[in-house]
Design an enzyme around this catalytic site. Structure first.
Site, PDB file in Angstrom:
ATOM      1  N   LYS A 171       0.846  -1.192   0.000  1.00  0.00           N
ATOM      2  CA  LYS A 171       0.000   0.000   0.000  1.00  0.00           C
ATOM      3  C   LYS A 171       0.883   1.244   0.000  1.00  0.00           C
ATOM      4  O   LYS A 171       1.512   1.579   0.998  1.00  0.00           O
ATOM      5  CB  LYS A 171      -0.935   0.054   1.209  1.00  0.00           C
ATOM      6  CG  LYS A 171      -2.060   1.107   0.988  1.00  0.00           C
ATOM      7  CD  LYS A 171      -2.640   1.654   2.259  1.00  0.00           C
ATOM      8  CE  LYS A 171      -1.886   2.822   2.804  1.00  0.00           C
ATOM      9  NZ  LYS A 171      -1.946   4.050   1.944  1.00  0.00           N
ATOM     10  N   THR A 226       5.588   8.364  13.690  1.00  0.00           N
ATOM     11  CA  THR A 226       5.509   7.657  14.966  1.00  0.00           C
ATOM     12  C   THR A 226       4.070   7.519  15.426  1.00  0.00           C
ATOM     13  O   THR A 226       3.681   6.494  16.006  1.00  0.00           O
ATOM     14  CB  THR A 226       6.360   8.387  16.020  1.00  0.00           C
ATOM     15  OG1 THR A 226       7.721   8.400  15.570  1.00  0.00           O
ATOM     16  CG2 THR A 226       6.302   7.699  17.362  1.00  0.00           C
ATOM     17  N   GLU A 246       9.701   1.561  10.872  1.00  0.00           N
ATOM     18  CA  GLU A 246      10.773   2.538  10.703  1.00  0.00           C
ATOM     19  C   GLU A 246      10.099   3.894  10.750  1.00  0.00           C
ATOM     20  O   GLU A 246       9.383   4.285   9.828  1.00  0.00           O
ATOM     21  CB  GLU A 246      11.496   2.303   9.373  1.00  0.00           C
ATOM     22  CG  GLU A 246      12.899   2.897   9.345  1.00  0.00           C
ATOM     23  CD  GLU A 246      12.927   4.297   8.813  1.00  0.00           C
ATOM     24  OE1 GLU A 246      13.035   5.229   9.653  1.00  0.00           O
ATOM     25  OE2 GLU A 246      12.832   4.482   7.602  1.00  0.00           O
ATOM     26  N   CYS A 280      13.545  10.822   6.885  1.00  0.00           N
ATOM     27  CA  CYS A 280      13.418  10.423   8.286  1.00  0.00           C
ATOM     28  C   CYS A 280      14.720  10.595   9.047  1.00  0.00           C
ATOM     29  O   CYS A 280      14.718  10.919  10.241  1.00  0.00           O
ATOM     30  CB  CYS A 280      12.909   8.989   8.398  1.00  0.00           C
ATOM     31  SG  CYS A 280      13.937   7.776   7.545  1.00  0.00           S
ATOM     32  N   GLU A 377       9.777  16.264  15.311  1.00  0.00           N
ATOM     33  CA  GLU A 377      10.169  16.103  13.907  1.00  0.00           C
ATOM     34  C   GLU A 377       9.381  17.081  13.045  1.00  0.00           C
ATOM     35  O   GLU A 377       8.147  17.050  13.017  1.00  0.00           O
ATOM     36  CB  GLU A 377       9.907  14.667  13.451  1.00  0.00           C
ATOM     37  CG  GLU A 377      10.403  14.398  12.043  1.00  0.00           C
ATOM     38  CD  GLU A 377      10.233  12.951  11.624  1.00  0.00           C
ATOM     39  OE1 GLU A 377      11.152  12.412  10.982  1.00  0.00           O
ATOM     40  OE2 GLU A 377       9.182  12.365  11.935  1.00  0.00           O
TER      41      GLU A 377
END
Length: 477
Positions: A171, A226, A246, A280, A377
């Site tokens: 996906k 996350t 990840e 990332c 982030e």
């Protein structure tokens, strides 16, 4: 969508659109999967896993994976253009970072198909035993791919799963589905049996959630935020499916006074500005020694002004747009938050005028650990810088590096190799580079500590994550 070798629309008939981030113009309408479509794709993957794919020998799996790599390479210009238009990656990077990355991943992973092995063991139980451990494929795998590197990440997930003997339901992210659709077309052309590789396109909240909770999915591999990673963990409880994640990062770069600044400055700049910071492992926090801080910050700011920001098809463009209007709002919101909390904008800080979702490369100085821009982030071309004293030891610097909830990556620039190793050992990061920079190598395990995820991709650990261990003991008496 591709289900069991058949291309089909969504059962509901619903679609969503994908757009060019450089212009905001629609590129295509794409089928939007619901639970019915996910059920069909998982059923096709299950039938293939328990049927024809289980009889395919390791060397044949390797041949098919290598054939897919060859087809990606042969169609590289088309795939690079597709990735550039859909993701907003400057065309000069799409050919080697995306196409080259995908080819390299598959060729590396193909080699593991013939090298996965169990072991024999001597038991201490009374009697004479033959005991051995088998490493078997985990089964049907849902692989949910992020929007920042869809082609390379899809290949990085497909390769180890297929090498291990699993079947897959891919996906892609709803923002960037086009290169993955083409990748799956090439998988059919390569000769994979029907149902081994399936594709559902759609939203994370519908198709992604249905895959994560599906009772007949044995493993979920996810790369992304996350927040979504936590949701996948919750959904996986339905049948205790295996999960690899990840997730996010807030990676530190340390530049010491004795560093080779001719290398460290451009590396630190491109470590956060490449792909408009939508990486990332981007080096989003800079810790620089007081003695060279002015020189380093001036150098990075100079590069930020010099790097061409523009349309992705311009071969001179280095920095393209953010992926969407939503991402632009997020990044500019963080920059404003930094200003309000006391950070100073050294360079950039504004949206670029005109069409598309562009933001200037930005350097924030005088940042503090309590600021949101230092803790969270941003996923944009925003560098948060602070100075450290040459009197600071490895323990103190490691505390700075470890101050966030993330632990994905770190970079260290110093000629003092003893300090470099001491600091590297104390940083809670999955990947650490010393006096060098570069992309992801498929031979190295990729993943993080803390909220940066579970498990590892790439390398031996990455392919073994798609297997289960089975212990068998035979009493020979």
């Amino acid at each position: 969508m591709l289900v069991g070798g058949e291309w089909r629309e969504a059962a509901s008939g619903e679609t969503f659109s994908t757009e060019d981030p450089a212009t905001g113009e629609k590129l295509a309408d794409v089928a939007s999967a619901g639970e019915t479509d996910v059920d069909a794709a998982v059923a096709a993957a299950r039938a293939a896993f328990e049927g024809p794919w289980s009889k395919v020998k390791p060397d044949e799996r390797a041949r098919l994976i290598n054939k897919l790599a060859d087809l990606i390479d042969a169609n590289g210009d088309e795939l690079a253009l597709t990735e550039t238009l859909d993701v907003g990656r400057p065309i000069q990077f799409s050919r080697f970072a995306d196409v080259g990355g995908a080819v390299g991943q598959l060729r590396y992973q193909a080699g593991w198909a013939t090298k996965l092995a169990g072991e024999t063991l001597e038991l201490s139980a009374p009697g004479e035993w033959l005991s051995y451990v088998l490493r078997e494929p985990v089964g049907v795998c849902a692989q949910i791919v992020p929007w920042n590197f869809p082609l390379a990440m899809a290949a990085a997930k497909l390769g180890p799963a297929l090498a291990a003997g699993c079947t897959v339901v891919l996906k892609p992210a709803e923002q960037t589905p086009l290169s993955t659709i083409r990748l799956v077309e090439l998988a059919l052309e390569a000769g994979f049996p029907e149902g081994v590789v399936n594709l559902v396109t759609g939203y994370g909240r519908t198709a992604g959630a249905a895959l994560a909770a599906h009772m007949d999915v044995d493993k979920v591999a996810f790369t992304g935020s996350t927040v979504t990673g936590r949701a996948i963990i919750d959904a996986s409880k339905t049948n205790f499916k295996r999960v690899s994640l990840e997730l996010g990062g807030k990676s530190p770069t340390f530049i010491f006074a004795d560093a080779d600044l001719k290398k460290a400055i451009p590396a630190a700049a491109m470590g956060i500005f490449f792909n408009a910071g939508q990486v990332c492992a981007a080096g989003s926090r800079l810790f620089v020694a007081e003695e060279v801080a002015d020189q380093v910050l001036e150098g990075i700011a100079g590069m930020a002004k010099m790097l061409r920001v523009g349309h992705t098809l311009d071969p001179e463009t280095v920095i393209g747009p953010l992926v969407s209007a939503q991402q632009l709002e997020r990044v500019t919101g963080y920059i404003e938050s930094g200003r309000q909390e006391g950070a100073r904008v050294l360079v950039g800080g504004e949206r670029k005028e005109g069409p598309g979702w562009f933001v200037e490369p930005t350097v924030l100085v005088d940042t503090e650990a309590t600021m949101r821009v230092r803790r969270e982030e941003i996923f944009g071309p925003v560098l948060c810088a602070t100075r450290f004293s040459s009197a600071d030891d490895a323990e103190r610097l490691a505390r700075l590096g470890n101050e966030t909830e993330f632990g994905l990556s770190a970079s260290i620039w110093t000629r003092d190799i003893g300090m470099a190793h001491k600091l590297a050992r104390r940083l809670r990061s999955g990947t650490i580079r010393i006096n060098g920079s570069g992309g992801v190598d498929p031979a190295l395990p990729l993943g993080g500590f803390k909220a940066s995820g579970w498990g590892r991709e790439n390398g031996k650990a990455g392919v073994e994550a798609y297997t289960e261990l089975k212990a068998i003991s035979v009493n020979l008496d």
